[in-house]
Scaffold this active site. Sequence first.
Site, PDB file in Angstrom:
ATOM      1  N   LYS A  21     -35.665 -67.118  41.350  1.00 42.02           N
ATOM      2  CA  LYS A  21     -36.044 -66.932  43.176  1.00 42.02           C
ATOM      3  C   LYS A  21     -36.605 -68.527  43.393  1.00 42.02           C
ATOM      4  CE  LYS A  21     -37.464 -62.333  41.239  1.00 42.02           C
ATOM      5  NZ  LYS A  21     -38.292 -61.584  41.252  1.00 42.02           N
ATOM      6  N   TYR A  36     -32.918 -54.960  47.261  1.00 41.88           N
ATOM      7  CA  TYR A  36     -34.567 -54.108  46.841  1.00 41.88           C
ATOM      8  C   TYR A  36     -34.148 -52.508  47.579  1.00 41.88           C
ATOM      9  CZ  TYR A  36     -36.412 -58.957  44.212  1.00 41.88           C
ATOM     10  OH  TYR A  36     -36.017 -59.400  43.245  1.00 41.88           O
ATOM     11  N   PHE A  69     -45.073 -53.329  48.937  1.00 39.98           N
ATOM     12  CA  PHE A  69     -44.891 -54.651  48.690  1.00 39.98           C
ATOM     13  C   PHE A  69     -43.639 -55.171  48.833  1.00 39.98           C
ATOM     14  CE2 PHE A  69     -43.389 -53.322  44.349  1.00 39.98           C
ATOM     15  CZ  PHE A  69     -42.691 -53.802  44.275  1.00 39.98           C
ATOM     16  N   ARG A  84     -34.335 -59.202  29.555  1.00 36.68           N
ATOM     17  CA  ARG A  84     -35.263 -59.106  29.821  1.00 36.68           C
ATOM     18  C   ARG A  84     -36.694 -59.202  29.388  1.00 36.68           C
ATOM     19  NH1 ARG A  84     -36.341 -56.030  35.208  1.00 36.68           N
ATOM     20  NH2 ARG A  84     -38.519 -55.324  34.602  1.00 36.68           N
ATOM     21  N   THR A 119     -43.454 -58.322  34.953  1.00 35.65           N
ATOM     22  CA  THR A 119     -42.742 -58.764  35.636  1.00 35.65           C
ATOM     23  C   THR A 119     -45.012 -59.683  36.406  1.00 35.65           C
ATOM     24  OG1 THR A 119     -42.360 -56.287  36.511  1.00 35.65           O
ATOM     25  CG2 THR A 119     -42.281 -57.688  38.456  1.00 35.65           C
ATOM     26  N   ARG A 121     -41.568 -65.978  32.449  1.00 35.45           N
ATOM     27  CA  ARG A 121     -42.365 -65.667  33.522  1.00 35.45           C
ATOM     28  C   ARG A 121     -43.534 -65.824  32.981  1.00 35.45           C
ATOM     29  NH1 ARG A 121     -40.287 -59.900  35.563  1.00 35.45           N
ATOM     30  NH2 ARG A 121     -39.139 -59.901  37.128  1.00 35.45           N
ATOM     31  N   ASN A 181     -42.534 -64.057  40.536  1.00 30.78           N
ATOM     32  CA  ASN A 181     -42.058 -64.595  39.057  1.00 30.78           C
ATOM     33  C   ASN A 181     -41.034 -64.905  38.676  1.00 30.78           C
ATOM     34  OD1 ASN A 181     -40.785 -62.728  40.098  1.00 30.78           O
ATOM     35  ND2 ASN A 181     -42.039 -60.351  39.138  1.00 30.78           N
ATOM     36  N   HIS A 186     -35.338 -62.600  38.986  1.00 35.46           N
ATOM     37  CA  HIS A 186     -34.833 -61.878  38.481  1.00 35.46           C
ATOM     38  C   HIS A 186     -34.311 -61.380  37.258  1.00 35.46           C
ATOM     39  CE1 HIS A 186     -33.189 -57.446  39.955  1.00 35.46           C
ATOM     40  NE2 HIS A 186     -32.216 -57.775  39.585  1.00 35.46           N
ATOM     41  N   GLU A 227     -24.934 -54.937  41.475  1.00 36.28           N
ATOM     42  CA  GLU A 227     -26.250 -55.871  41.310  1.00 36.28           C
ATOM     43  C   GLU A 227     -25.084 -57.819  41.408  1.00 36.28           C
ATOM     44  OE1 GLU A 227     -30.557 -54.690  40.590  1.00 36.28           O
ATOM     45  OE2 GLU A 227     -29.181 -56.643  39.349  1.00 36.28           O
TER      46      GLU A 227
HETATM   47  P1  ADP Z   1     -39.277 -56.516  37.612  1.00 33.28           P
HETATM   48  O1  ADP Z   1     -38.788 -57.304  38.862  1.00 33.28           O
HETATM   49  O2  ADP Z   1     -39.431 -57.163  36.129  1.00 33.28           O
HETATM   50  O3  ADP Z   1     -38.071 -55.772  37.306  1.00 33.28           O
HETATM   51  P2  ADP Z   1     -39.732 -55.207  39.960  1.00 33.28           P
HETATM   52  O4  ADP Z   1     -38.567 -54.259  39.671  1.00 33.28           O
HETATM   53  O5  ADP Z   1     -40.879 -53.733  39.340  1.00 33.28           O
HETATM   54  O6  ADP Z   1     -39.997 -55.321  38.827  1.00 33.28           O
HETATM   55  O7  ADP Z   1     -40.585 -55.128  41.202  1.00 33.28           O
HETATM   56  C1  ADP Z   1     -39.264 -56.220  41.476  1.00 33.28           C
HETATM   57  C2  ADP Z   1     -40.065 -57.491  41.735  1.00 33.28           C
HETATM   58  O8  ADP Z   1     -40.534 -56.980  43.256  1.00 33.28           O
HETATM   59  C3  ADP Z   1     -40.980 -57.929  41.090  1.00 33.28           C
HETATM   60  O9  ADP Z   1     -40.249 -58.600  40.499  1.00 33.28           O
HETATM   61  C4  ADP Z   1     -41.861 -59.260  41.854  1.00 33.28           C
HETATM   62  O10 ADP Z   1     -41.193 -60.083  42.834  1.00 33.28           O
HETATM   63  C5  ADP Z   1     -42.002 -57.654  43.252  1.00 33.28           C
HETATM   64  N1  ADP Z   1     -42.855 -57.143  42.542  1.00 33.28           N
HETATM   65  C6  ADP Z   1     -43.083 -55.776  41.477  1.00 33.28           C
HETATM   66  N2  ADP Z   1     -44.256 -55.700  41.581  1.00 33.28           N
HETATM   67  C7  ADP Z   1     -45.399 -56.371  42.428  1.00 33.28           C
HETATM   68  C8  ADP Z   1     -46.646 -55.930  43.196  1.00 33.28           C
HETATM   69  N3  ADP Z   1     -46.983 -55.069  43.118  1.00 33.28           N
HETATM   70  N4  ADP Z   1     -47.033 -57.445  44.340  1.00 33.28           N
HETATM   71  C9  ADP Z   1     -46.038 -57.317  45.138  1.00 33.28           C
HETATM   72  N5  ADP Z   1     -44.625 -57.709  44.128  1.00 33.28           N
HETATM   73  C10 ADP Z   1     -44.018 -57.086  43.305  1.00 33.28           C
HETATM   74 MG    MG Z   2     -36.159 -54.646  39.039  1.00 33.81          MG
END
Ligand code: ADP
Ligand code: MG
Length: 140
Positions: free
Chosen positions: A11, A51, A59, A87, A93, A104, A114, A117, A128
């Site tokens: 990212k 997304y 968010f 993962r 996350t 992370r 973070n 992805h 994807e």
């Molecule tokens: P992951 O990337 O661990 O699979 P998610 O798919 O739930 O997590 O979320 C996608 C992305 O959205 C996260 O990697 C992060 O960049 C962002 N994100 C998730 N939760 C939040 C939050 N509560 N506030 C801000 N950004 C968030």
């Molecule tokens: Mg995800």
Amino acid sequence: MAVTRTFSIIKPDATRRNLTGAVTKKLEDAGLRVVASKRIQMTKEQAEGFYAVHKERPFFNDLVSFMISGPVVVQVLEGEDAVKANRDVMGATNPADAAEGTIRKEFAESIEANSVHGSDSDENAKIEIDFFFNEDEIVG
Ligand code: ADP
Ligand code: MG
């Protein structure tokens, strides 16, 4: 277990801090092989499409803005049970919850910024990968 593929993004917070190599080393040390990689500037439309599953989340707009705030590196990773292996090395996350040694935990700035992805299922990995790569760009 079988050798499978997953999709990864390094990212903008990580590319900005010149961590492409450091993140990739973590992926390789976890047994994953980079079989496709390109550095791109995502468009707003691409980020929104990628997304789309999160579009009702509070968010979403911030996430799209963040993902287009600088270059990203999109990658296809191959390995034994690649989705899970990725993962596991990514970590939770929220970096505050991420285990020691994960990407992370080591590199993420916040729950949003973070660093990486990773696909969450084999089915989504295929979707994807197809979103960003043609089959002839993937060389195992
Ligand atoms: P992951 O990337 O661990 O699979 P998610 O798919 O739930 O997590 O979320 C996608 C992305 O959205 C996260 O990697 C992060 O960049 C962002 N994100 C998730 N939760 C939040 C939050 N509560 N506030 C801000 N950004 C968030
Ligand atoms: Mg995800």
